[in-house]
Design a protein around this motif. Structure first.
Motif, PDB file in Angstrom:
ATOM      1  N   VAL A  28       3.121  -1.263   4.146  1.00 19.91           N
ATOM      2  CA  VAL A  28       3.023   0.158   3.812  1.00 19.91           C
ATOM      3  C   VAL A  28       4.344   0.619   3.217  1.00 19.91           C
ATOM      4  O   VAL A  28       5.414   0.337   3.774  1.00 19.91           O
ATOM      5  CB  VAL A  28       2.688   1.000   5.056  1.00 19.91           C
ATOM      6  N   VAL A  62       0.854  -1.192   0.000  1.00 16.51           N
ATOM      7  CA  VAL A  62       0.000   0.000   0.000  1.00 16.51           C
ATOM      8  C   VAL A  62       0.887   1.237   0.000  1.00 16.51           C
ATOM      9  O   VAL A  62       1.666   1.449   0.939  1.00 16.51           O
ATOM     10  CB  VAL A  62      -0.945   0.024   1.213  1.00 16.51           C
ATOM     11  N   LYS A  98      -3.093   6.175   4.962  1.00 21.52           N
ATOM     12  CA  LYS A  98      -2.734   4.756   4.821  1.00 21.52           C
ATOM     13  C   LYS A  98      -2.854   4.017   6.155  1.00 21.52           C
ATOM     14  O   LYS A  98      -3.476   2.957   6.242  1.00 21.52           O
ATOM     15  CB  LYS A  98      -1.305   4.623   4.278  1.00 21.52           C
TER      16      LYS A  98
END
Length: 458
Positions: free
Chosen positions: A214, A95, A103
């Motif tokens: 992330v 992501v 996020k």
């Protein structure tokens, strides 16, 4: 004492050079080389890798028994749509997005939803403390017995905790902060990112743990670190939107388990990210009445039809060279359409500043936006409002023809559902059965002149 050998590694593409270079010869980026200590591989390790016996053997594809594991839902329909229907067990999902875009908030909400369904979730963070995570969780009303928070960036320690907790889903925030004790380079370098991603990939596949990673992005908007990072994972999601705008878009640029054309729309509120089930209704709710330069455009993102408000402002320039400023649409595409308006239609805007904007901070690259751009510019230039009950869609060719677009029936249905009176579409998309199937008036057009005449009434 043996001298420590160093090397210089490009942080964008991973190119290795014994000396520092100002410009990378591989990716042609400037000032991307960082000094790293060269890793030494012992002869024992080499002999083990090359001469050791492997437990795996080649097998015939017909003899492989496929375990069709069902996806499980995040209980966020917008995210499930982008993922292709839910999370695949054992998948590795990256992501990316700008700082402050949401996020961590989205993944904390995902963690809560999944943990409340009975699955164990391990949230690993190397950027925040436990108290910071708890503060955000309290704001989002998150309180689950199956959600574990672990503040650590050492991969060896993380691996031990994973083996102990045995989670079903794992969140890593962020991969740039993870450190392997076996590598002497600093966190965030190419070597550390590659090692960290590789480690989480092996753990995910071996133990069937679905993992969200992330990744930070650079100022150019691409994921920080080597391109290899995107190749190693199963799915790459980008979280887009203006930081000071409430709307957020979630797109999949790579997905081994689904389509990459889907789009998820969220709105940032005090209680976190809230999905917009009908974004068209929200995005066009504030359209002004009887104002020139504003038009409703029908676009399709993946399988979803959306209506957007597109605005244009044409004003005499105060400089020798007119400005062409765009927000949400491709600047080169706008320049092409302006050239067609001048050459084919005869609208003289060579001494006019032109500003184009998609309301809501969205970014759309679909060709069906062309006709909306052309009509809004013509409306602003002639100062003639376009009827608020009209929707337009179509691609504009270099000779001024209106070319067909995809999913025309979905577009018409969406317009009819929201109460519009007319829709201007390419003639190539028109079918006589539309007059019987839909109550909305459908106007087929062949060229730009005809489109302007229908929209502006002259």
């Amino acid at each position: 004492m043996a001298k420590i050998k160093t090397r210089y590694v490009c942080q964008i593409c991973g190119y290795v050079n014994p000396k520092w270079l100002g410009k990378c010869p591989e990716c042609l980026k400037w000032n991307t080389f960082v000094e790293e200590v060269e890793e030494k591989v012992s002869s024992k390790t080499v002999s083990t890798v090359t001469g050791g016996k492997s437990s795996s053997k080649p097998v015939k594809i017909n003899s492989i028994i496929s375990n069709k594991e069902e996806r499980f839902s995040t209980n966020i329909p917008e995210l499930d749509r982008v993922l292709g229907g839910g999370i695949v067990p054992g998948s590795l999902i990256l992501v990316g997005g700008d700082p402050g875009i949401g996020k961590s908030t989205l993944l904390l909400q995902v963690s809560s939803n999944i943990s409340e369904s009975g699955k164990k979730v391990l949230y690993i963070t190397g950027e925040e403390s436990e108290n910071q995570i708890k503060m955000r969780a309290s704001r989002l009303n998150i309180n689950s017995e199956n959600l574990y928070i672990y503040t650590e960036n050492n991969l060896a320690s993380i691996e031990l905790q994973i083996a102990d907790i045995k989670p079903d889903v794992m969140i890593v925030d962020s991969i740039q902060t993870m450190v392997s004790p076996e590598i002497s380079s600093a966190p965030g370098t190419v070597s550390q990112i590659k090692e960290g991603t590789s480690k989480f990939m092996k753990i995910s596949k071996k133990n069937s743990i679905s993992t969200f990673i992330v990744g930070h992005v650079t100022k150019e908007g691409s994921l920080a670190g080597p391109r290899l990072l995107e190749h190693m994972v199963d799915t790459v999601l980008y979280f887009e939107g203006e930081r000071y705008n409430s709307y957020r878009l979630l797109r999949a640029v790579k997905n081994r388990f689904g389509s990459t054309n889907e789009l998820g729309v969220f709105e940032m509120k005090n209680r976190g990210l809230v999905e917009l089930e009908n974004p068209s209704k929200v995005l066009i709710s504030e359209k002004p009445e009887n104002v020139s330069g504003s038009v409703i455009v029908s676009t399709v993102e993946g399988t979803r039809s959306m209506l957007l408000e597109l605005q244009a402002l044409v004003a005499p320039t105060n400089f020798g060279y007119p400005r062409r400023t765009t927000t949400g649409v491709d600047n080169n595409r706008v320049a092409l359409i302006l050239a067609v308006l001048e050459k084919v239609v005869g609208i003289q805007i060579q001494n006019q500043d032109v500003f184009i904007n998609i309301v809501g901070g969205l970014k759309i690259n679909e060709p069906s936006m062309d006709l909306g751009i052309a009509l809004s510019v013509a409306s602003s230039f002639r100062n003639i409002p376009i009827d608020s009950g009209i929707v337009v869609t179509g691609e504009v060719g270099l000779t001024g023809e209106i070319r067909t677009v995809s999913f025309i029936e979905k577009r018409i249905t969406e317009c009819e559902k929201l109460g519009f009176n007319k829709i201007i579409i390419p003639k190539g998309n028109y079918s006589k059965k539309f007059d019987k199937d839909y109550s909305i008036e459908i106007i087929p057009v062949t060229n730009l002149r005809q489109s302007i005449s229908e929209a502006l009434g002259r």
